[in-house]
Design an enzyme around this catalytic site. Structure first.
Site, PDB file in Angstrom:
ATOM      1  N   HIS A 177     -23.965  43.952-117.432  1.00  0.00           N
ATOM      2  CA  HIS A 177     -23.272  44.479-116.543  1.00  0.00           C
ATOM      3  C   HIS A 177     -23.050  46.251-117.048  1.00  0.00           C
ATOM      4  O   HIS A 177     -22.888  46.544-118.176  1.00  0.00           O
ATOM      5  CB  HIS A 177     -21.982  44.190-116.078  1.00  0.00           C
ATOM      6  CG  HIS A 177     -21.019  43.918-117.323  1.00  0.00           C
ATOM      7  ND1 HIS A 177     -21.143  43.101-118.375  1.00  0.00           N
ATOM      8  CD2 HIS A 177     -19.974  44.444-117.632  1.00  0.00           C
ATOM      9  CE1 HIS A 177     -20.187  43.017-119.111  1.00  0.00           C
ATOM     10  NE2 HIS A 177     -19.425  43.979-118.545  1.00  0.00           N
ATOM     11  N   SER A 178     -22.586  47.187-116.078  1.00  0.00           N
ATOM     12  CA  SER A 178     -22.063  48.414-116.204  1.00  0.00           C
ATOM     13  C   SER A 178     -20.707  48.317-115.753  1.00  0.00           C
ATOM     14  O   SER A 178     -20.220  47.268-115.653  1.00  0.00           O
ATOM     15  CB  SER A 178     -22.753  49.526-115.565  1.00  0.00           C
ATOM     16  OG  SER A 178     -22.705  49.250-114.187  1.00  0.00           O
TER      17      SER A 178
END
Length: 83
Positions: A60-61
Site C-alpha cells: 500500500h501507499s
C-alpha cells in the site's frame, strides 16, 4: 495459473498451526512465510492458517490502508454479529 493471475486477491491457506508460535514467528508467517504460498502481485492476500487464525497482507501507499482496513472491519463485523 490463469485464475490466480487474473484474480483481484488471493486466499492463502496455510498448513501450519499458530497456537504454539511466538508472536515473532506468527508475524513472519503472516507477512511472508519464507516466500512460500504467497502471491506478491495481488491487491491483497487473505492468509488463513489451519487453526483458523487469519491476516490480511497488502502492499500500500499512504492512502490505500483505509480501504483495506474498512474491508477487514466489515468482514469482522459480519462474522461476529449475532443476527
Amino acid at each position: 495459473l490463469d485464475a490466480v493471475d487474473s484474480a483481484l486477491f488471493v486466499v492463502c491457506l496455510g498448513d501450519e498451526g499458530t497456537d504454539m508460535m511466538a508472536l515473532e514467528q506468527m508475524a513472519t508467517n503472516m507477512l511472508h512465510n519464507g516466500g512460500k504460498n504467497r502471491w506478491w502481485d495481488k491487491s491483497f492476500s487473505l492468509i488463513v492458517t489451519n487453526d483458523g487464525r487469519a491476516a490480511i497482507n497488502f502492499e500500500h501507499s499512504w492512502g490505500d490502508g483505509v480501504a483495506v482496513l474498512r474491508f477487514a472491519v466489515d468482514i469482522f463485523n459480519e462474522c461476529t454479529s449475532s443476527t
